[in-house]
Design a protein around this motif. Structure first.
Motif, mmCIF file in Angstrom:
data_model
loop_
_atom_site.group_PDB
_atom_site.id
_atom_site.type_symbol
_atom_site.label_atom_id
_atom_site.label_comp_id
_atom_site.label_asym_id
_atom_site.label_seq_id
_atom_site.Cartn_x
_atom_site.Cartn_y
_atom_site.Cartn_z
ATOM 1 N N TYR A 27 -18.630 7.709 56.485
ATOM 2 C CA TYR A 27 -17.825 7.258 57.620
ATOM 3 C C TYR A 27 -16.470 7.942 57.534
ATOM 4 O O TYR A 27 -15.843 7.973 56.474
ATOM 5 N N CYS A 29 -12.649 8.308 59.696
ATOM 6 C CA CYS A 29 -11.848 7.740 60.772
ATOM 7 C C CYS A 29 -11.544 8.833 61.791
ATOM 8 O O CYS A 29 -11.031 9.894 61.449
ATOM 9 N N CYS A 210 -13.289 -0.177 62.287
ATOM 10 C CA CYS A 210 -13.953 0.727 61.340
ATOM 11 C C CYS A 210 -14.897 -0.046 60.422
ATOM 12 O O CYS A 210 -16.018 0.397 60.155
ATOM 13 N N HIS A 235 -4.493 1.109 56.518
ATOM 14 C CA HIS A 235 -5.776 1.071 57.222
ATOM 15 C C HIS A 235 -6.987 0.896 56.280
ATOM 16 O O HIS A 235 -7.794 -0.020 56.452
ATOM 17 N N HIS A 236 -7.120 1.792 55.316
ATOM 18 C CA HIS A 236 -8.320 1.713 54.466
ATOM 19 C C HIS A 236 -8.284 0.500 53.527
ATOM 20 O O HIS A 236 -9.324 -0.087 53.220
ATOM 21 N N GLU A 239 -9.531 -2.149 55.666
ATOM 22 C CA GLU A 239 -10.985 -2.014 55.876
ATOM 23 C C GLU A 239 -11.748 -2.601 54.689
ATOM 24 O O GLU A 239 -12.766 -3.279 54.854
HETATM 25 ZN ZN LIG Z 1 -10.757 3.823 60.181
#
Ligand SMILES: [Zn+2]
Length: 466
Positions: A27, A29, A210, A235-236, A239
Protein backbone atom coordinates in the motif's frame (compact mmCIF):
# COMPACT_ATOMS: atom_id res chain seq x y z
CA UNK A 1 22.18 -10.79 -3.32
CA UNK A 2 18.85 -11.19 -1.57
CA UNK A 3 16.51 -8.23 -1.73
CA UNK A 4 16.66 -6.10 1.39
CA UNK A 5 15.15 -2.86 2.61
CA UNK A 6 15.60 -0.44 5.45
CA UNK A 7 12.50 -0.77 7.60
CA UNK A 8 11.51 2.47 9.37
CA UNK A 9 9.65 0.40 11.97
CA UNK A 10 12.64 -1.71 13.09
CA UNK A 11 15.28 0.86 12.06
CA UNK A 12 17.18 -2.07 10.50
CA UNK A 13 17.98 -3.29 7.02
CA UNK A 14 16.06 -6.55 6.66
CA UNK A 15 15.84 -9.26 3.98
CA UNK A 16 12.51 -9.05 2.19
CA UNK A 17 10.16 -11.75 0.97
CA UNK A 18 6.35 -11.61 0.97
CA UNK A 19 4.65 -13.25 3.98
CA UNK A 20 2.64 -15.71 1.93
CA UNK A 21 2.79 -17.09 -1.62
CA UNK A 22 4.75 -15.03 -4.12
CA UNK A 23 2.65 -11.87 -4.08
CA UNK A 24 3.73 -8.62 -2.44
CA UNK A 25 0.80 -6.87 -0.78
CA UNK A 26 1.76 -3.23 -0.87
CA UNK A 27 0.00 0.00 0.00
CA UNK A 28 1.34 3.43 -0.89
CA UNK A 29 -0.19 6.77 -0.01
CA UNK A 30 -1.35 8.55 -3.13
CA UNK A 31 -1.90 12.21 -3.92
CA UNK A 32 -4.27 14.66 -2.31
CA UNK A 33 -5.92 15.97 -5.45
CA UNK A 34 -6.33 19.65 -4.59
CA UNK A 35 -3.64 20.95 -6.99
CA UNK A 36 -1.10 19.70 -9.56
CA UNK A 37 1.43 17.41 -7.91
CA UNK A 38 4.91 18.93 -7.48
CA UNK A 39 8.26 17.29 -8.13
CA UNK A 40 8.73 16.56 -4.42
CA UNK A 41 5.59 14.41 -4.64
CA UNK A 42 6.93 12.80 -7.78
CA UNK A 43 10.16 11.90 -6.10
CA UNK A 44 8.15 9.61 -3.83
CA UNK A 45 5.98 8.27 -6.66
CA UNK A 46 9.08 7.56 -8.77
CA UNK A 47 10.61 5.71 -5.82
CA UNK A 48 7.43 3.62 -5.56
CA UNK A 49 7.66 2.87 -9.29
CA UNK A 50 11.30 1.71 -8.93
CA UNK A 51 10.26 -0.38 -5.93
CA UNK A 52 7.56 -2.09 -8.00
CA UNK A 53 9.97 -2.83 -10.81
CA UNK A 54 12.66 -4.20 -8.48
CA UNK A 55 10.16 -6.42 -6.69
CA UNK A 56 9.08 -7.77 -10.05
CA UNK A 57 12.70 -8.25 -11.17
CA UNK A 58 13.08 -10.48 -8.11
CA UNK A 59 10.29 -12.71 -9.39
CA UNK A 60 7.51 -11.44 -7.12
CA UNK A 61 4.01 -10.56 -8.23
CA UNK A 62 2.40 -7.35 -7.11
CA UNK A 63 -0.84 -6.49 -5.45
CA UNK A 64 -0.45 -2.78 -4.91
CA UNK A 65 -3.09 -0.34 -3.76
CA UNK A 66 -2.76 3.43 -3.93
CA UNK A 67 -5.38 5.78 -2.54
CA UNK A 68 -6.50 9.07 -3.98
CA UNK A 69 -7.33 11.52 -1.21
CA UNK A 70 -10.26 13.28 -2.81
CA UNK A 71 -11.73 14.81 0.33
CA UNK A 72 -9.80 16.89 2.88
CA UNK A 73 -9.64 20.37 4.40
CA UNK A 74 -7.89 22.01 1.42
CA UNK A 75 -10.06 20.33 -1.22
CA UNK A 76 -13.23 21.45 0.53
CA UNK A 77 -11.94 25.01 0.94
CA UNK A 78 -10.90 25.29 -2.75
CA UNK A 79 -13.99 23.60 -4.18
CA UNK A 80 -16.28 25.83 -2.15
CA UNK A 81 -14.30 28.91 -3.26
CA UNK A 82 -14.56 27.91 -6.92
CA UNK A 83 -18.24 26.94 -6.60
CA UNK A 84 -17.57 23.40 -7.80
CA UNK A 85 -18.78 20.14 -6.32
CA UNK A 86 -16.06 17.99 -4.72
CA UNK A 87 -16.28 15.58 -7.67
CA UNK A 88 -15.95 18.33 -10.27
CA UNK A 89 -13.01 19.85 -8.45
CA UNK A 90 -11.05 16.66 -7.72
CA UNK A 91 -11.57 15.20 -11.20
CA UNK A 92 -9.46 18.01 -12.66
CA UNK A 93 -6.47 17.14 -10.48
CA UNK A 94 -6.98 13.39 -10.48
CA UNK A 95 -6.88 13.36 -14.28
CA UNK A 96 -3.85 15.66 -14.29
CA UNK A 97 -2.09 13.39 -11.81
CA UNK A 98 -2.68 10.29 -13.93
CA UNK A 99 -1.39 12.15 -17.01
CA UNK A 100 1.73 13.26 -15.13
CA UNK A 101 2.35 9.70 -13.93
CA UNK A 102 2.09 8.45 -17.52
CA UNK A 103 4.54 11.07 -18.75
CA UNK A 104 7.01 10.02 -16.02
CA UNK A 105 6.41 6.39 -17.05
CA UNK A 106 5.08 5.40 -13.63
CA UNK A 107 3.15 2.14 -13.65
CA UNK A 108 -0.47 2.24 -12.56
CA UNK A 109 -0.96 0.24 -9.33
CA UNK A 110 -3.25 -2.79 -9.45
CA UNK A 111 -5.90 -0.88 -7.47
CA UNK A 112 -6.50 2.86 -7.27
CA UNK A 113 -8.84 3.64 -4.41
CA UNK A 114 -10.53 7.05 -4.16
CA UNK A 115 -11.44 7.86 -0.55
CA UNK A 116 -14.94 9.11 -1.38
CA UNK A 117 -15.84 5.73 -2.92
CA UNK A 118 -15.27 4.07 0.48
CA UNK A 119 -17.21 6.22 2.95
CA UNK A 120 -19.49 3.37 4.21
CA UNK A 121 -16.37 1.20 4.89
CA UNK A 122 -14.87 4.06 6.92
CA UNK A 123 -18.07 4.64 8.88
CA UNK A 124 -18.17 0.93 9.67
CA UNK A 125 -14.53 0.98 10.88
CA UNK A 126 -15.17 4.06 13.06
CA UNK A 127 -18.19 2.32 14.62
CA UNK A 128 -16.11 -0.79 15.35
CA UNK A 129 -13.37 1.36 16.92
CA UNK A 130 -16.10 2.86 19.09
CA UNK A 131 -17.28 -0.55 20.24
CA UNK A 132 -13.72 -1.39 21.34
CA UNK A 133 -13.43 1.96 23.24
CA UNK A 134 -10.83 3.61 21.01
CA UNK A 135 -12.98 6.65 20.20
CA UNK A 136 -15.08 9.40 21.72
CA UNK A 137 -17.47 11.92 20.22
CA UNK A 138 -17.37 15.64 20.77
CA UNK A 139 -19.49 18.34 19.10
CA UNK A 140 -20.55 15.92 16.32
CA UNK A 141 -16.99 14.82 15.47
CA UNK A 142 -15.42 11.49 16.44
CA UNK A 143 -11.83 11.29 17.71
CA UNK A 144 -9.34 8.46 18.10
CA UNK A 145 -8.09 8.22 21.69
CA UNK A 146 -4.32 7.74 21.35
CA UNK A 147 -4.14 6.84 25.05
CA UNK A 148 -6.05 3.65 24.13
CA UNK A 149 -3.18 2.44 21.95
CA UNK A 150 -0.13 1.94 24.20
CA UNK A 151 2.45 1.54 21.40
CA UNK A 152 1.53 4.88 19.79
CA UNK A 153 4.82 6.37 18.56
CA UNK A 154 6.50 3.10 17.58
CA UNK A 155 6.96 4.03 13.90
CA UNK A 156 8.25 7.56 14.45
CA UNK A 157 10.21 6.31 17.50
CA UNK A 158 8.82 8.96 19.77
CA UNK A 159 7.77 8.56 23.36
CA UNK A 160 4.37 10.16 23.62
CA UNK A 161 3.52 8.74 27.03
CA UNK A 162 3.66 12.21 28.59
CA UNK A 163 0.92 13.62 26.38
CA UNK A 164 -2.19 14.85 28.09
CA UNK A 165 -5.11 12.52 27.64
CA UNK A 166 -7.98 14.23 25.88
CA UNK A 167 -6.07 17.03 24.10
CA UNK A 168 -7.16 16.83 20.49
CA UNK A 169 -6.55 18.14 17.03
CA UNK A 170 -8.92 18.70 14.11
CA UNK A 171 -6.52 19.36 11.24
CA UNK A 172 -5.12 16.48 9.19
CA UNK A 173 -1.45 17.50 9.35
CA UNK A 174 0.40 18.52 12.51
CA UNK A 175 3.81 18.50 14.15
CA UNK A 176 5.31 15.83 16.39
CA UNK A 177 5.01 18.01 19.44
CA UNK A 178 1.26 17.97 18.86
CA UNK A 179 0.63 14.26 19.31
CA UNK A 180 -3.06 14.47 20.07
CA UNK A 181 -6.28 12.59 19.71
CA UNK A 182 -7.08 13.02 16.05
CA UNK A 183 -10.32 13.27 14.12
CA UNK A 184 -11.72 10.13 12.49
CA UNK A 185 -14.92 11.85 11.48
CA UNK A 186 -15.45 15.60 11.19
CA UNK A 187 -18.71 17.36 11.59
CA UNK A 188 -19.40 19.77 8.68
CA UNK A 189 -18.97 23.49 9.13
CA UNK A 190 -21.53 25.87 7.65
CA UNK A 191 -21.69 25.49 3.84
CA UNK A 192 -19.38 22.47 3.67
CA UNK A 193 -20.29 19.28 1.78
CA UNK A 194 -20.94 16.21 3.95
CA UNK A 195 -22.17 12.61 3.95
CA UNK A 196 -25.23 11.64 6.01
CA UNK A 197 -24.30 8.45 7.87
CA UNK A 198 -25.05 6.29 10.90
CA UNK A 199 -22.43 8.25 12.88
CA UNK A 200 -23.95 11.56 11.88
CA UNK A 201 -23.38 14.04 9.05
CA UNK A 202 -19.76 14.74 8.19
CA UNK A 203 -16.70 13.50 6.37
CA UNK A 204 -13.75 11.24 7.20
CA UNK A 205 -10.42 12.50 8.51
CA UNK A 206 -7.43 11.80 6.27
CA UNK A 207 -5.87 8.97 8.28
CA UNK A 208 -8.81 6.57 8.45
CA UNK A 209 -9.10 6.24 4.67
CA UNK A 210 -5.72 4.53 4.27
CA UNK A 211 -6.29 2.04 7.11
CA UNK A 212 -9.70 1.08 5.80
CA UNK A 213 -8.79 0.75 2.12
CA UNK A 214 -5.50 -1.06 2.82
CA UNK A 215 -7.22 -3.70 4.95
CA UNK A 216 -10.16 -3.99 2.55
CA UNK A 217 -8.01 -4.78 -0.48
CA UNK A 218 -4.87 -6.34 1.01
CA UNK A 219 -5.84 -8.01 4.29
CA UNK A 220 -4.95 -7.26 7.92
CA UNK A 221 -1.15 -7.35 7.54
CA UNK A 222 0.57 -5.78 4.54
CA UNK A 223 4.02 -6.73 3.31
CA UNK A 224 5.04 -3.16 2.51
CA UNK A 225 3.62 0.26 3.27
CA UNK A 226 5.48 3.14 1.65
CA UNK A 227 5.36 6.91 1.27
CA UNK A 228 7.40 10.06 1.85
CA UNK A 229 9.18 10.73 5.17
CA UNK A 230 6.76 13.58 5.82
CA UNK A 231 4.04 10.93 6.26
CA UNK A 232 5.75 9.03 9.10
CA UNK A 233 4.15 11.37 11.61
CA UNK A 234 1.29 11.84 12.10
CA UNK A 235 -0.21 10.02 9.12
CA UNK A 236 1.42 6.58 9.26
CA UNK A 237 1.58 6.57 13.05
CA UNK A 238 -2.18 7.17 13.05
CA UNK A 239 -2.75 4.51 10.39
CA UNK A 240 -1.00 1.98 12.65
CA UNK A 241 -3.03 3.03 15.70
CA UNK A 242 -6.33 2.70 13.82
CA UNK A 243 -5.51 -0.50 11.95
CA UNK A 244 -3.99 -2.41 14.83
CA UNK A 245 -6.81 -1.34 17.14
CA UNK A 246 -9.23 -2.76 14.56
CA UNK A 247 -7.46 -6.07 13.89
CA UNK A 248 -5.10 -6.78 16.79
CA UNK A 249 -2.47 -7.67 14.16
CA UNK A 250 0.64 -5.84 12.94
CA UNK A 251 -0.51 -3.49 10.18
CA UNK A 252 2.54 -3.72 7.92
CA UNK A 253 5.73 -5.80 8.08
CA UNK A 254 7.85 -3.24 6.23
CA UNK A 255 7.63 0.56 6.22
CA UNK A 256 9.65 2.33 3.52
CA UNK A 257 10.01 6.11 3.35
CA UNK A 258 11.53 8.32 0.66
CA UNK A 259 13.48 11.38 1.83
CA UNK A 260 12.76 15.00 1.00
CA UNK A 261 13.51 16.76 -2.23
CA UNK A 262 15.11 20.20 -2.20
CA UNK A 263 15.40 22.58 -5.14
CA UNK A 264 18.75 24.30 -5.72
CA UNK A 265 19.70 23.48 -2.13
CA UNK A 266 16.60 24.99 -0.55
CA UNK A 267 13.31 23.73 0.71
CA UNK A 268 10.83 24.00 -2.16
CA UNK A 269 8.26 26.70 -1.52
CA UNK A 270 5.99 28.90 -3.55
CA UNK A 271 7.31 32.01 -1.78
CA UNK A 272 10.93 31.26 -2.77
CA UNK A 273 9.90 30.84 -6.41
CA UNK A 274 11.50 27.38 -6.56
CA UNK A 275 8.26 25.43 -6.54
CA UNK A 276 7.84 23.22 -9.60
CA UNK A 277 5.08 21.00 -10.80
CA UNK A 278 6.01 18.41 -13.41
CA UNK A 279 4.11 20.52 -15.94
CA UNK A 280 6.22 23.60 -15.17
CA UNK A 281 9.41 21.70 -16.01
CA UNK A 282 8.07 20.07 -19.17
CA UNK A 283 6.83 23.50 -20.35
CA UNK A 284 10.39 24.80 -19.88
CA UNK A 285 11.53 22.15 -22.37
CA UNK A 286 12.85 19.48 -19.99
CA UNK A 287 12.13 15.97 -21.21
CA UNK A 288 10.04 13.88 -18.79
CA UNK A 289 12.61 11.09 -19.01
CA UNK A 290 15.37 13.47 -17.84
CA UNK A 291 13.19 14.40 -14.86
CA UNK A 292 12.55 10.72 -14.18
CA UNK A 293 16.27 9.97 -14.42
CA UNK A 294 17.19 12.72 -11.96
CA UNK A 295 14.49 11.64 -9.49
CA UNK A 296 15.57 8.01 -9.77
CA UNK A 297 19.33 8.56 -9.67
CA UNK A 298 19.60 9.44 -5.98
CA UNK A 299 18.92 6.53 -3.57
CA UNK A 300 15.53 7.11 -1.99
CA UNK A 301 16.81 7.41 1.57
CA UNK A 302 19.07 10.34 0.70
CA UNK A 303 17.79 13.89 0.39
CA UNK A 304 17.70 14.82 -3.28
CA UNK A 305 18.87 18.23 -4.43
CA UNK A 306 16.96 18.94 -7.63
CA UNK A 307 18.79 21.50 -9.79
CA UNK A 308 18.59 22.74 -13.35
CA UNK A 309 22.22 21.64 -13.80
CA UNK A 310 21.26 18.20 -12.53
CA UNK A 311 18.46 18.06 -15.11
CA UNK A 312 20.86 19.00 -17.89
CA UNK A 313 23.36 16.38 -16.71
CA UNK A 314 20.52 13.81 -16.67
CA UNK A 315 19.66 14.64 -20.28
CA UNK A 316 23.33 14.22 -21.28
CA UNK A 317 23.57 10.90 -19.42
CA UNK A 318 20.48 9.61 -21.22
CA UNK A 319 21.92 10.74 -24.55
CA UNK A 320 25.10 8.79 -23.85
CA UNK A 321 23.13 5.68 -23.02
CA UNK A 322 20.98 6.00 -26.13
CA UNK A 323 24.02 6.48 -28.36
CA UNK A 324 25.64 3.45 -26.83
CA UNK A 325 22.56 1.31 -27.40
CA UNK A 326 22.34 2.54 -30.99
CA UNK A 327 25.96 1.57 -31.46
CA UNK A 328 25.28 -1.90 -30.03
CA UNK A 329 22.39 -2.32 -32.45
CA UNK A 330 23.93 -0.95 -35.62
CA UNK A 331 27.74 -1.23 -35.57
CA UNK A 332 29.13 -4.15 -37.54
CA UNK A 333 31.53 -6.30 -35.56
CA UNK A 334 33.76 -9.20 -36.61
CA UNK A 335 32.20 -12.62 -36.11
CA UNK A 336 32.98 -14.55 -32.96
CA UNK A 337 32.63 -14.19 -29.20
CA UNK A 338 35.11 -12.53 -26.86
CA UNK A 339 34.80 -14.53 -23.62
CA UNK A 340 36.46 -11.85 -21.53
CA UNK A 341 33.92 -9.23 -22.63
CA UNK A 342 31.10 -11.70 -22.08
CA UNK A 343 32.28 -12.08 -18.47
CA UNK A 344 32.50 -8.28 -18.18
CA UNK A 345 28.85 -7.97 -19.26
CA UNK A 346 27.76 -10.65 -16.80
CA UNK A 347 29.63 -8.86 -14.01
CA UNK A 348 27.96 -5.54 -14.88
CA UNK A 349 24.52 -7.17 -14.87
CA UNK A 350 25.21 -8.78 -11.50
CA UNK A 351 26.49 -5.58 -9.96
CA UNK A 352 23.44 -3.71 -11.33
CA UNK A 353 20.93 -6.08 -9.75
CA UNK A 354 22.92 -6.44 -6.49
CA UNK A 355 22.95 -2.66 -6.08
CA UNK A 356 19.20 -2.39 -6.57
CA UNK A 357 18.57 -5.29 -4.21
CA UNK A 358 20.64 -3.45 -1.61
CA UNK A 359 17.79 -1.18 -0.50
CA UNK A 360 17.40 0.25 -4.03
CA UNK A 361 20.85 1.76 -4.34
CA UNK A 362 20.15 3.38 -7.68
CA UNK A 363 23.36 5.45 -7.65
CA UNK A 364 25.53 2.32 -7.53
CA UNK A 365 23.34 0.58 -10.10
CA UNK A 366 23.85 3.50 -12.50
CA UNK A 367 27.60 3.50 -11.80
CA UNK A 368 27.70 -0.16 -12.89
CA UNK A 369 25.93 0.78 -16.13
CA UNK A 370 28.25 3.68 -16.96
CA UNK A 371 31.43 1.71 -16.19
CA UNK A 372 30.14 -0.98 -18.52
CA UNK A 373 29.41 1.60 -21.25
CA UNK A 374 32.89 3.08 -20.92
CA UNK A 375 34.65 -0.32 -21.04
CA UNK A 376 32.52 -1.61 -23.90
CA UNK A 377 32.97 1.55 -25.98
CA UNK A 378 36.76 1.13 -25.59
CA UNK A 379 36.52 -2.53 -26.55
CA UNK A 380 34.53 -1.58 -29.66
CA UNK A 381 37.05 1.10 -30.61
CA UNK A 382 39.84 -1.45 -30.21
CA UNK A 383 38.01 -4.02 -32.35
CA UNK A 384 37.82 -6.46 -29.42
CA UNK A 385 34.03 -6.45 -29.24
CA UNK A 386 32.70 -9.23 -31.48
CA UNK A 387 29.28 -9.81 -33.00
CA UNK A 388 28.58 -12.60 -30.51
CA UNK A 389 28.97 -10.14 -27.60
CA UNK A 390 26.10 -7.92 -28.73
CA UNK A 391 23.12 -10.04 -27.56
CA UNK A 392 24.25 -10.22 -23.89
CA UNK A 393 25.12 -6.52 -23.88
CA UNK A 394 21.70 -5.67 -25.30
CA UNK A 395 20.01 -7.95 -22.76
CA UNK A 396 21.76 -6.10 -19.95
CA UNK A 397 20.64 -2.80 -21.42
CA UNK A 398 17.11 -4.19 -21.59
CA UNK A 399 17.30 -5.13 -17.89
CA UNK A 400 18.59 -1.64 -17.06
CA UNK A 401 15.80 0.05 -18.97
CA UNK A 402 13.08 -2.20 -17.59
CA UNK A 403 13.83 -0.46 -14.25
CA UNK A 404 14.96 3.05 -15.20
CA UNK A 405 12.76 3.51 -18.32
CA UNK A 406 14.64 6.39 -19.92
CA UNK A 407 15.92 5.07 -23.26
CA UNK A 408 12.75 5.62 -25.29
CA UNK A 409 12.36 9.34 -26.12
CA UNK A 410 9.02 10.93 -25.24
CA UNK A 411 7.00 11.94 -28.28
CA UNK A 412 6.25 15.65 -28.30
CA UNK A 413 2.99 17.04 -29.64
CA UNK A 414 3.04 17.02 -33.44
CA UNK A 415 6.24 14.97 -33.52
CA UNK A 416 6.89 12.27 -36.14
CA UNK A 417 6.42 8.69 -34.96
CA UNK A 418 9.27 6.18 -35.32
CA UNK A 419 7.40 4.47 -38.15
CA UNK A 420 6.93 7.76 -40.02
CA UNK A 421 10.64 8.51 -39.69
CA UNK A 422 11.62 5.04 -40.89
CA UNK A 423 9.38 5.53 -43.93
CA UNK A 424 11.04 8.86 -44.77
CA UNK A 425 14.49 7.32 -44.32
CA UNK A 426 13.56 4.50 -46.69
CA UNK A 427 12.30 7.06 -49.24
CA UNK A 428 15.59 8.90 -48.98
CA UNK A 429 17.62 5.70 -49.44
CA UNK A 430 15.58 4.90 -52.57
CA UNK A 431 16.14 8.45 -53.88
CA UNK A 432 19.89 8.12 -53.37
CA UNK A 433 19.94 4.79 -55.14
CA UNK A 434 18.13 6.43 -58.06
CA UNK A 435 20.77 9.22 -57.89
CA UNK A 436 18.07 11.80 -57.11
CA UNK A 437 20.32 13.69 -54.72
CA UNK A 438 18.11 16.78 -54.67
CA UNK A 439 15.27 14.71 -53.22
CA UNK A 440 17.50 12.81 -50.79
CA UNK A 441 18.97 16.07 -49.47
CA UNK A 442 15.53 17.60 -49.14
CA UNK A 443 14.28 14.67 -47.06
CA UNK A 444 17.38 14.90 -44.87
CA UNK A 445 16.81 18.65 -44.30
CA UNK A 446 13.12 18.20 -43.59
CA UNK A 447 13.86 15.56 -40.98
CA UNK A 448 16.56 17.75 -39.45
CA UNK A 449 14.04 20.57 -39.10
CA UNK A 450 11.92 18.18 -37.02
CA UNK A 451 14.90 17.31 -34.84
CA UNK A 452 15.78 14.00 -36.54
CA UNK A 453 19.49 13.57 -37.27
CA UNK A 454 20.55 11.11 -39.98
CA UNK A 455 23.96 9.52 -40.06
CA UNK A 456 25.22 7.53 -43.03
CA UNK A 457 27.32 4.58 -41.88
CA UNK A 458 28.75 1.52 -43.61
CA UNK A 459 25.93 -0.48 -42.04
CA UNK A 460 23.28 1.83 -43.50
CA UNK A 461 21.46 4.91 -42.24
CA UNK A 462 21.06 5.52 -38.53
CA UNK A 463 18.70 8.13 -37.19
CA UNK A 464 18.14 9.66 -33.82
CA UNK A 465 16.13 12.41 -32.24
CA UNK A 466 18.17 15.46 -31.28
ZN1 LIG B 1 -1.98 7.14 3.67
Amino acid sequence: MALRFYNTLSQQVEDFTPASDNTVRMYTCGPTVYDFAHIGNFRTFTFVDLLRKCLRANGFQLNHVMNITDVDDKIIRNAVERRLTLDEYTKIYTDAFMEDCASLRLEVPETIAPATAHIPDMVDAIERLGVSHHTYASDGSVYFKIGSFPSYGKLSHNDFSGNLAGARVDVDEYEKADARDFALWKTPKEGEPFWDTAIGPGRPGWHIECSVMAIKYLGETLDIHAGGVDLIFPHHENEIAQSESLTGKPFSRFWLHAEFLMVEGQKMSKSLGNYYTLRDLVAKGHAPEAIRYLLASVPYRKALNFTVDGLKAAAIAIERLRNFKLRLETDRHAEGLNEKLEARTAQAAQSFSDSLNDDLNTAEALAAVFEFVRDTNSAMDAGEFLAGNAPAALRFFGAFDSIFKVLEPSAKAGELSDAAIEARVAERTAAKKARDFALSDRIRDELLEQGIVLEDTKAGVRWKRK
